[in-house]
Design a protein around this motif. Structure first.
Motif, PDB file in Angstrom:
ATOM      1  N   UNK A  74       0.835  -1.200   0.000  1.00  0.00           N
ATOM      2  CA  UNK A  74       0.000   0.000   0.000  1.00  0.00           C
ATOM      3  C   UNK A  74       0.871   1.251   0.000  1.00  0.00           C
ATOM      4  N   UNK A  75       0.374   2.299  -0.645  1.00  0.00           N
ATOM      5  CA  UNK A  75       1.094   3.564  -0.747  1.00  0.00           C
ATOM      6  C   UNK A  75       0.192   4.683  -0.238  1.00  0.00           C
ATOM      7  N   UNK A 247      10.747  -2.277  -5.731  1.00  0.00           N
ATOM      8  CA  UNK A 247       9.453  -2.529  -5.091  1.00  0.00           C
ATOM      9  C   UNK A 247       8.690  -1.239  -4.818  1.00  0.00           C
ATOM     10  N   UNK A 248       9.408  -0.173  -4.439  1.00  0.00           N
ATOM     11  CA  UNK A 248       8.725   1.092  -4.145  1.00  0.00           C
ATOM     12  C   UNK A 248       8.110   1.684  -5.413  1.00  0.00           C
ATOM     13  N   UNK A 254       1.493   1.031  -9.429  1.00  0.00           N
ATOM     14  CA  UNK A 254       0.214   0.351  -9.172  1.00  0.00           C
ATOM     15  C   UNK A 254      -0.825   1.356  -8.666  1.00  0.00           C
ATOM     16  N   UNK A 255      -0.422   2.231  -7.743  1.00  0.00           N
ATOM     17  CA  UNK A 255      -1.359   3.212  -7.186  1.00  0.00           C
ATOM     18  C   UNK A 255      -1.777   4.239  -8.229  1.00  0.00           C
TER      19      UNK A 255
END
Length: 264
Positions: A74-75, A247-248, A254-255
């Motif tokens: 999640x971000x 990964x970040x 994705x967000x």
């Protein structure tokens, strides 16, 4: 790490003790008769034949499966900026220090009607491309040596209608031609045309007043006009990609994809 080997040498010492008898009265023991050597020839045992080692057959190990993965983390998007395409037909959110460049407005009825917007990180890396088109396009995966896998998918609630009746979702995929591939983040409705072999990276939208018929939003290649992002490209396998991809940035991409909104 080097290994030390220690060897110990052991010596065996055999002692033969000859005990002399005590002197005393009595007859002297007769001298021992010498033993006559045998005249028969010495027989040598026939050499033992060494068994022939079986031919070893090397079997290539199967390709490793992608490791178990729960998807992007999640971000926090609370401080993100909003970008709206020039015609107002699509908007999405991105980090405040990132930029949108190479913007091309969507213009139905023109020779090149597609709308474009490309997202760049704060250090200048091209990460995402938004492509608005007036005709659906599909990712054909029937070429030689193509490896296309969905690594993670989640249903997307974007209030978009899909003529094919599929479930709208966001996917993280591994797409490879030959030995080098890339990770893509896309919206898909799960529809595949007769020539395809996996869900395409498109969302078919019911045409609205602005004429939009499909939306493609992805990162990396292949795809129309979607450049290959360094953070997501150059991997030899899906397992390798999940080990080495940033990964970040994957979570941020994705967000951004899931923040897409389309005007009715």
């Amino acid at each position: 790490m080097p290994h030390a080997r220690f060897r110990a040498a052991s010596a065996a010492l055999a002692l033969t003790a000859l005990l002399a008898g005590c002197a005393g009265a009595g007859p002297t023991a007769p001298a021992a008769t010498p033993t006559t050597a045998s005249t028969e020839p010495t027989r040598t045992a026939a050499p033992t034949e060494s068994p022939i080692a079986p031919t070893e057959v090397t079997v290539a190990p199967p390709a490793p499966e992608p490791p178990a993965w729960a998807g992007p983390r999640a971000v926090d998007t609370s401080g993100w900026q909003t970008f709206t395409m020039p015609g107002g037909e699509a908007s999405f959110r991105l980090p405040p220090s990132w930029e949108v460049r190479d913007v091309h407005a969507f213009s139905p009825g023109t020779p090149e009607p597609a709308g474009w917007a490309h997202v760049y990180t704060d250090d200048g890396e091209h990460l995402l491309g938004l492509h608005l088109v007036d005709e659906p396009w599909s990712f054909r995966c029937d070429g030689p040596g193509l490896d296309s896998r969905v690594l993670h998918a989640e249903q997307a609630e974007l209030a978009l209608s899909t003529p094919h009746g599929g479930t709208l979702s966001t996917e993280v995929r591994f797409d490879a031609i030959g030995v080098v591939g890339s990770v893509t983040v896309s919206l898909t409705d799960g529809w595949t045309d007769a020539a395809g072999c996996s869900p395409d990276t498109q969302v078919d939208v019911t045409p609205a007043a602005n004429g939009i018929a499909a939306i493609a939003f992805g990162t990396g290649g292949p795809g129309p006009g979607l450049q290959s992002a360094p953070s997501f490209s150059g991997f030899s396998s899906a397992s390798r990609a999940l080990e080495l991809v940033d990964a970040d940035r994957l979570a941020t991409a994705w967000a951004i994809v899931r923040s897409l909104e389309v005007a009715p």
